[in-house]
Design a protein around this motif. Sequence first.
Motif, short mmCIF file in Angstrom:
data_model
loop_
_atom_site.label_atom_id
_atom_site.label_comp_id
_atom_site.label_asym_id
_atom_site.label_seq_id
_atom_site.Cartn_x
_atom_site.Cartn_y
_atom_site.Cartn_z
N ALA A 198 4.21 -3.64 -12.41
CA ALA A 198 5.13 -4.49 -13.35
C ALA A 198 6.26 -4.88 -12.62
N LEU A 199 6.77 -4.10 -12.08
CA LEU A 199 8.13 -4.28 -11.30
C LEU A 199 7.89 -5.34 -10.23
N VAL A 200 6.84 -5.63 -9.40
CA VAL A 200 6.47 -6.79 -8.80
C VAL A 200 6.49 -8.07 -9.36
N ASP A 226 -0.86 13.51 -9.59
CA ASP A 226 -2.36 13.84 -9.76
C ASP A 226 -2.98 12.17 -10.00
N GLU A 227 -4.18 12.41 -10.14
CA GLU A 227 -5.06 10.92 -10.25
C GLU A 227 -4.71 9.91 -11.47
N ASP A 228 -4.31 10.77 -12.47
CA ASP A 228 -3.79 9.86 -13.70
C ASP A 228 -2.20 9.34 -13.67
N LYS A 229 -1.59 10.35 -13.13
CA LYS A 229 -0.23 9.92 -12.89
C LYS A 229 0.13 8.96 -11.78
N ALA A 230 -0.75 9.13 -10.73
CA ALA A 230 -0.55 7.82 -9.60
C ALA A 230 -1.11 6.69 -10.19
N GLU A 231 -2.05 6.67 -10.95
CA GLU A 231 -2.42 5.33 -11.58
C GLU A 231 -1.22 4.75 -12.54
N LYS A 232 -0.74 5.47 -13.25
CA LYS A 232 0.37 5.01 -14.02
C LYS A 232 1.63 4.74 -13.27
N ARG A 233 1.85 5.36 -12.06
CA ARG A 233 2.92 4.97 -11.31
C ARG A 233 2.58 3.50 -10.58
N ARG A 234 1.23 3.44 -10.28
CA ARG A 234 1.05 2.28 -9.60
C ARG A 234 1.27 1.07 -10.76
N PRO A 252 1.79 -10.30 -5.43
CA PRO A 252 1.49 -9.24 -4.39
C PRO A 252 0.57 -8.07 -5.20
N GLU A 253 -0.28 -7.48 -4.51
CA GLU A 253 -0.84 -6.41 -5.23
C GLU A 253 -0.65 -5.21 -4.65
N VAL A 254 -0.22 -4.19 -5.82
CA VAL A 254 0.21 -2.59 -5.24
C VAL A 254 -1.16 -2.03 -5.14
N LYS A 255 -1.61 -1.67 -4.20
CA LYS A 255 -2.93 -0.85 -3.98
C LYS A 255 -2.91 0.30 -4.61
N PRO A 256 -3.92 1.27 -4.97
CA PRO A 256 -3.98 2.39 -5.28
C PRO A 256 -3.54 3.28 -4.36
N GLN A 277 0.95 -1.12 0.03
CA GLN A 277 -0.06 0.08 0.19
C GLN A 277 0.77 1.28 0.04
N PRO A 278 1.21 1.82 -1.27
CA PRO A 278 1.78 2.91 -1.20
C PRO A 278 0.87 4.28 -0.59
N VAL A 279 1.49 5.10 0.12
CA VAL A 279 0.91 6.22 0.91
C VAL A 279 1.50 7.48 0.77
N PHE A 280 0.81 8.59 0.63
CA PHE A 280 1.24 10.11 0.69
C PHE A 280 1.48 10.39 1.97
N THR A 281 2.66 10.63 2.62
CA THR A 281 2.70 11.29 4.04
C THR A 281 2.95 12.71 4.02
N GLU A 282 3.11 13.31 5.11
CA GLU A 282 3.32 14.77 5.16
C GLU A 282 4.66 15.22 4.69
N ARG A 283 5.53 14.27 4.77
CA ARG A 283 7.03 14.68 4.16
C ARG A 283 7.12 14.08 3.13
N CYS A 284 6.29 13.52 2.38
CA CYS A 284 6.57 12.97 0.81
C CYS A 284 6.86 14.02 0.15
N GLU A 285 7.84 13.84 -0.77
CA GLU A 285 8.33 14.76 -1.75
C GLU A 285 7.58 14.64 -3.09
N VAL A 286 6.95 13.32 -3.22
CA VAL A 286 6.29 13.24 -4.62
C VAL A 286 4.99 13.65 -4.54
#
Length: 245
Positions: free
Chosen positions: A134-136, A121-129, A149-153, A109-118
């Motif tokens: 694919a890497l998994v 937007d929604e489209d780019k987030a899905e492409k990154r997922r 393993p599933e990489v969750k949204p 489960q990738p998560v955005f945190t307060e100190r996340c520098e990345v």
Amino acid sequence: MRIPRFYLAANYQPGLVIELDKDQAHYALTVLRLKNGHQIQVFDGQGQQADARLQVIGRRDAQVVLGDTLTRPGCESPLNTLLVQGISRGERMDYSLQKAVELGVSAIQPVFTERCEVRLDEDKAEKRRQQWQALVISACEQSGRCVVPEVKPLITLEHWFDENPHQPGLVLDPYSTKTLNEIEKPNLTQSLALLIGPEGGLTEQEVEQAQVQGLQGIRLGPRILRTETAAPVILSLLQARWGDL
């Protein structure tokens, strides 16, 4: 010699013919230089594996023919672990996820945190997922795993907290006084969450909120680990203690 492995989602039956997609065919024919009739293994991502033979049907096209041997190798860990990883930049995130898969993680489960520098937007987030998924898959092909393993949204950490109240697990905190030696054996039938911050770590408030949610704060020794080091280390320790290493 190591037998090449390919992820092919299908309802496996002896004699089934499955076409390789463009990238898989290129990898088999151009990178590995496999010839017609070469022995390979395929897996469906759900735990099933089959011996197969490569069938070359053109310069850039190939398919596989499943043999009679359908197996469910015992290569999945008895630990059910969910890696809740603060999103980091570039190769650091890739490394964390790749090694987590090799070490038997169940889901990510990738998560955005307060100190996340990345920032995505929604489209780019899905492409990154999709890139991470694919890497998994590639890590599963390399490591012999048959369950992908599933990489969750991608979501915020706050959103994950809201959706997972009372989640058992651990939050890595270099300032905690508790170590893994003080943690009781987890219930192997439940998912154990492992919360790890991004490059700048988790804030004090995020660590406190994680503990309110039910995660136990622990530190991994006297040195502060980089974000891409933390996931492989905690998974290695857990697998050595309660898993299959």
